[in-house]
Scaffold this active site. Structure first.
Site, short mmCIF file in Angstrom:
data_model
loop_
_atom_site.label_atom_id
_atom_site.label_comp_id
_atom_site.label_asym_id
_atom_site.label_seq_id
_atom_site.Cartn_x
_atom_site.Cartn_y
_atom_site.Cartn_z
N GLY A 42 0.93 -1.16 -0.03
CA GLY A 42 0.05 -0.08 0.17
C GLY A 42 0.87 1.14 -0.15
O GLY A 42 2.21 1.24 0.22
N ARG A 43 0.03 2.38 -0.31
CA ARG A 43 0.90 3.58 -0.54
C ARG A 43 0.01 4.87 0.04
O ARG A 43 -1.49 4.70 -0.39
CB ARG A 43 1.33 3.96 -1.79
CG ARG A 43 1.50 5.39 -2.18
CD ARG A 43 1.76 5.87 -3.75
NE ARG A 43 2.66 4.99 -4.55
CZ ARG A 43 3.83 5.26 -4.83
NH1 ARG A 43 4.03 6.50 -4.32
NH2 ARG A 43 4.56 4.64 -5.54
N VAL A 49 3.59 1.18 2.61
CA VAL A 49 3.60 -0.05 3.47
C VAL A 49 3.73 -1.31 2.72
O VAL A 49 3.80 -1.38 1.53
CB VAL A 49 2.12 -0.02 3.89
CG1 VAL A 49 1.68 -1.11 4.84
CG2 VAL A 49 1.49 1.47 4.74
N LYS A 79 5.65 -0.06 7.87
CA LYS A 79 5.21 1.43 7.25
C LYS A 79 6.40 2.32 7.14
O LYS A 79 6.75 2.74 8.30
CB LYS A 79 4.15 1.70 8.30
CG LYS A 79 3.46 3.05 7.83
CD LYS A 79 2.38 3.42 8.55
CE LYS A 79 1.77 4.70 8.58
NZ LYS A 79 0.65 4.94 9.41
N ASP A 167 -9.42 9.27 11.52
CA ASP A 167 -9.36 8.60 10.37
C ASP A 167 -9.82 7.30 10.19
O ASP A 167 -9.55 6.41 9.58
CB ASP A 167 -8.10 8.77 9.61
CG ASP A 167 -7.98 8.58 8.07
OD1 ASP A 167 -6.97 8.25 7.50
OD2 ASP A 167 -9.15 8.72 7.50
#
Ligand SMILES: CN1CCn2c1nc1c(Br)c(Br)c(Br)c(Br)c12
Ligand code: NA
Length: 347
Positions: A42-43, A49, A79, A167
């Site tokens: 992921g980004r 990540v 991360k 979030d």
């Protein structure tokens, strides 16, 4: 002026070094050589990540060369933070150190630093996450009871520790359905709650932003996270992902008003002495409040009365009216017995 209804003094009653991340973040750096990146998973705006492996006690490798291939390595998630203000990095680190080990909070295993770039990398426990777009459509009422209880446990915990996540969204709720494991991740936007402080309203992800963020009510609190939980539940129950899909921050409030009503929005603003910001002049229309059964369509399998009542008490303009995480856990929806009745399972 607005203050949290619960956990108002969670930070004040703790020593200053608990919440003062600008003064007192002592980092015990781990060894980056203990970790190997496997691949990118992921980004985000603030990080990249990776899935990784922790090489347990590397000194053993000298003697048994061939053992190296078979050595059981600990899977982890790495991360790598993008170089943002150190103050924001210290805030995330401080919050993770305060919360790690708490119920359903992602565990921080280590903090390492890239020698050349000096950028910190956070090492987390791995969760064999199933993408929510695949998983959520399989949820029956008992699954919603189980997983949303786990999410509320994590939120009640962080709120009791004086921290707002800010979030909450499906992308930040890791679920391993095989192990029935849920972990709340990405504390990069989280903040310490202090009564009377004006917070930045440019937080959360658009579709999950509470009305308080969209009308510039800066003195928000933990209840912001419960709006986001309401959005997640409504999206699943009414089979509309996301439930409020704004094309901009301004349009996000319009989409909310199209459901909760414009008159109700204005009375919310009145209560706090606020006016609708000018960017709404040409886009806000006069919407009537829609009853929740307007969204069930032909099916109602998940839209049982207790669920509708729970959603109705989370998706409130007025953050002070929303259920707290504890009150939500005590809601009748989580006490009801929906175990699939026999004839249904035979169909
Ligand atoms: C983008 N994705 C997919 C899976 N996954 C992603 N980001 C993750 C972070 Br941050 C953590 Br911490 C963990 Br644990 C997992 Br699992 C993560
Ligand atoms: Na994280």
């Amino acid at each position: 002026y607005s203050e949290a209804r619960v956990y108002r003094d969670a930070c004040e009653k703790r020593p200053q070094e608990y919440w003062d991340y600008e003064q007192s973040v002592v980092i015990k750096w781990g060894k980056i050589s203990n970790y190997e990146i496997i691949n990118k998973i992921g980004r985000g705006k603030y990080s990249e990540v990776f899935s990784g492996e922790c090489i347990i006690n590397p000194e053993d490798h000298h003697h048994h060369q061939q053992q190296q291939q078979h050595e059981k390595q600990q899977p982890c998630v790495i991360k790598v933070l993008k170089p943002v203000k150190m103050k924001k990095i210290y805030r995330e680190l401080k919050i993770l150190m305060n919360l790690t080990g708490g119920p359903n909070v992602i565990s921080l295993l280590d903090i390492v630093q890239d020698q050349s770039s000096k950028i910190p990398a956070l090492i987390f426990e791995e969760v064999k996450n199933m993408d929510f777009r695949q998983l959520y459509p399989t949820f029956k009422l008992p699954d919603l009871q189980y997983y949303f209880t786990q999410l509320l446990i994590a939120l009640n915990y962080c709120h009791s520790m004086g921290i707002m996540h800010r979030d909450v969204k499906p992308q930040n709720v890791m679920i391993d359905p095989k192990e029935k494991k849920l972990r709340l991740i990405d504390w990069g936007l989280a903040e310490f709650y202090h009564p009377g402080v004006d917070y930045n309203v440019r937080v959360a992800s658009r579709y999950h932003k509470g009305p308080e963020l969209l009308v510039n009510l800066n003195q928000y609190d933990y209840s912001l996270d419960l709006w986001s939980v309401g959005c997640m539940l409504a999206a699943i129950v009414f089979k509309r992902e996301p439930f409020f899909k704004g094309s901009s921050n301004a349009d996000q409030l319009v989409k909310i008003a199209a459901v909760l009503g414009t008159k109700e929005l204005l009375s919310y603003l009145n209560k706090y002495g606020l006016r609708l910001p000018s960017e709404y002049d040409n886009i806000m229309r006069d919407f009537i409040r829609r009853p929740w059964d307007h969204f069930t369509g032909s099916y109602t399998n998940l839209a049982v009365p207790e669920m509708i009542d729970l959603i109705d008490n989370l998706l409130r303009y007025d953050h002070q009216e929303r259920l707290t995480a504890q009150e939500a856990m005590d809601h009748p929806f989580f006490k009801a017995n929906y175990e699939s009745n026999s004839d249904e399972s035979n169909q």
